[in-house]
Scaffold this active site. Structure first.
Site, short mmCIF file in Angstrom:
data_model
loop_
_atom_site.label_atom_id
_atom_site.label_comp_id
_atom_site.label_asym_id
_atom_site.label_seq_id
_atom_site.Cartn_x
_atom_site.Cartn_y
_atom_site.Cartn_z
CB SER A 184 29.78 -17.61 -42.73
OG SER A 184 30.65 -17.44 -43.52
CE1 TYR B 108 28.24 -22.29 -44.05
CE2 TYR B 108 29.62 -20.76 -45.07
CZ TYR B 108 29.32 -21.31 -44.00
OH TYR B 108 29.82 -21.24 -42.73
N1 NAP Z 1 35.81 -22.87 -40.79
C1 NAP Z 1 35.41 -21.91 -41.40
O1 NAP Z 1 36.32 -21.44 -42.33
C2 NAP Z 1 34.08 -21.20 -41.15
C3 NAP Z 1 34.03 -19.85 -41.54
C4 NAP Z 1 32.73 -19.46 -41.19
C5 NAP Z 1 31.73 -19.87 -40.52
N2 NAP Z 1 31.82 -21.24 -40.08
C6 NAP Z 1 30.98 -21.55 -39.31
O2 NAP Z 1 31.71 -22.21 -38.12
C7 NAP Z 1 31.00 -23.62 -37.51
C8 NAP Z 1 31.97 -24.43 -37.29
O3 NAP Z 1 32.74 -24.73 -38.50
P1 NAP Z 1 33.98 -25.58 -38.66
O4 NAP Z 1 34.64 -25.34 -39.69
O5 NAP Z 1 34.61 -25.67 -37.17
O6 NAP Z 1 33.18 -26.96 -38.98
P2 NAP Z 1 33.84 -28.47 -38.41
O7 NAP Z 1 35.43 -28.42 -38.31
O8 NAP Z 1 33.47 -29.51 -39.70
O9 NAP Z 1 33.23 -29.16 -37.47
C9 NAP Z 1 31.63 -29.15 -37.36
C10 NAP Z 1 31.40 -29.56 -36.19
O10 NAP Z 1 29.69 -29.56 -36.04
C11 NAP Z 1 29.33 -30.70 -35.77
N3 NAP Z 1 28.10 -31.25 -36.31
C12 NAP Z 1 27.94 -31.45 -37.91
N4 NAP Z 1 26.46 -31.73 -37.83
C13 NAP Z 1 26.18 -31.70 -36.82
C14 NAP Z 1 24.58 -32.05 -36.18
N5 NAP Z 1 23.75 -32.57 -37.08
N6 NAP Z 1 24.39 -32.07 -34.68
C15 NAP Z 1 25.46 -31.66 -33.77
N7 NAP Z 1 26.67 -31.38 -34.57
C16 NAP Z 1 26.85 -31.34 -35.62
C17 NAP Z 1 30.42 -31.70 -36.06
O11 NAP Z 1 30.36 -32.87 -35.17
P3 NAP Z 1 30.75 -34.32 -35.63
O12 NAP Z 1 31.93 -34.48 -36.03
O13 NAP Z 1 30.60 -35.16 -34.33
O14 NAP Z 1 29.64 -34.93 -36.46
C18 NAP Z 1 31.69 -30.92 -35.49
O15 NAP Z 1 31.93 -30.78 -34.22
C19 NAP Z 1 29.97 -23.85 -38.71
O16 NAP Z 1 28.69 -23.33 -38.26
C20 NAP Z 1 30.67 -23.02 -39.76
O17 NAP Z 1 29.25 -22.67 -40.83
C21 NAP Z 1 33.18 -21.74 -40.34
#
Ligand code: NAP
Length: 250
Positions: free
Chosen positions: A143, A156
C-alpha cells in the site's frame, strides 16, 4: 513486448473482490490459468470465475483462509492437482482497519498482522514447493501507506511496511532460484472493502482525491495491469522492487 504469460498458472489470494478480482481477470486475459482464492465470499468468487470463463479464460475458485497453514496447503495441492503447475503467486488478500491508537486492541493488531503478513509467509512457503525449477514470480500487494502512513492507520501501515521488507529479503534469498519477488503499492482504490468502510461520498474521499495528483481514486484495473507487467517476462530483470500504482500519491 513479450509477456510470455500464456499457459502459466497463478494463485491470486483474496480474488473474490476488489483489487484481487481485477488482477485475476487481467491475468486470465493474458492466457494465465487463474486460481481465484477467497475466504468466505463464495458467490463473489464464482462470479469472478464466471466472467473469466465467459471471455474464454480458465479459472477455478478455491476457498482457503490464508492464515491457516492447512488451508494454504490444500489451496496449493488443489491448484497444482487441477492445472499441473504453479508459476505465479499474488499475495493480495488483506484487511485494513483504521482508528486512533487508543482503539487498537490485541485482536485488531493480531488480525491485521495475521492476514497481511503471516498469510504471505504461509503462501510463499507453499509456493516454493511447487514453482518449477526454471523459476517463479511472487507479487505482494502492499500500500502507499507503507511509506506514507496516514493518521489512524498505524497498524495497517506497519503490516504493509513489514510486507515491503519481506519482499526485499525474499528477492535476495530466492534470486538464485530465478524467483522474482516484487511489491505493488496501490493508493486509495475503489473496492468492496473501501465501500464497506463508508468513506466514499464523504469528505474523506475528497481528501484522498485531493492528495492524488491525477485527481481521482484508483480502480482495480489500474493496479492489475501493473501486476500483469511485473509477473511477465517483460519485467524479467526487476526484482526486490516496490512500484507505486497510485496516481502520483506518495
Ligand atoms: N482498496 C484500497 O484502497 C487499497 C489500497 C492499498 C492497498 N490495498 C491492498 O490491496 C489488497 C486488496 O484490497 P481490496 O481493497 O481489494 O480489499 P477487499 O475489497 O476488502 O477484498 C479483500 C479480499 O481479500 C479476501 N480475504 C480477506 N481475508 C482473507 C483471508 N483470511 N484469506 C483469504 N482471503 C481473504 C476477501 O475474501 P472474502 O470476501 O471471501 O473473505 C476478498 O476477496 C489488500 O491487501 C489491501 O491492503 C488496498
Amino acid at each position: 513486448m513479450n509477456l510470455n504469460l500464456n499457459g502459466k498458472v497463478a494463485i491470486v489470494t483474496g480474488a473474490s473482490k476488489g483489487i484481487g478480482a481485477g488482477i485475476a481477470k487481467q491475468l486470465a486475459k493474458e492466457g494465465v490459468k487463474v486460481v481465484v482464492n477467497y475466504a468466505s465470499g463464495e458467490s463473489d468468487a464464482d462470479k469472478v470465475v464466471g466472467e473469466i470463463l465467459s471471455e474464454g479464460g480458465i479459472a477455478l475458485a478455491i476457498k482457503a483462509d490464508v492464515t491457516s497453514a492447512s488451508d494454504v496447503k490444500r489451496l496449493f495441492e488443489k491448484a497444482h492437482g487441477t492445472f499441473g503447475r504453479i508459476d505465479i503467486l499474488v499475495n493480495n488478500a488483506g484487511i485494513f482497519k483504521f482508528g486512533p491508537i487508543e482503539s487498537v486492541t490485541e485482536d485488531v493488531f493480531k488480525n491485521q498482522f495475521n492476514i497481511n503478513v503471516w498469510g504471505p509467509v504461509l503462501t510463499t512457503q507453499e509456493a516454493l514447493k511447487y514453482f518449477p525449477a526454471t523459476g517463479g514470480n511472487i507479487v505482494n500487494i502492499s500500500s502507499s501507506a507503507s511509506q506514507n502512513p496516514t493518521a489512524n492507520g498505524s497498524i495497517y501501515a506497519a503490516t504493509k511496511a513489514a510486507l515491503d521488507a519481506m519482499t526485499v529479503a525474499l528477492s535476495r534469498e530466492l534470486a538464485i532460484r530465478n524467483i522474482r519477488v516484487n511489491t505493488i503499492a496501490p493508493g486509495p482504490t475503489v473496492t468492496e472493502g473501501v465501500k464497506e468502510m463508508g468513506v466514499l461520498g464523504t469528505d474523506a474521499e475528497q481528501y484522498m482525491i485531493n492528495a492524488t495528483p491525477m485527481g481521482r481514486l484508483g480502480q482495480p484495473d489500474d493496479i492489475a495491469s501493473v501486476v500483469v507487467f511485473i509477473v511477465s517476462d517483460a519485467a524479467g530483470w526487476v526484482t526486490g522492487d516496490r512500484i507505486k500504482a497510485s496516481g502520483g500519491l506518495q
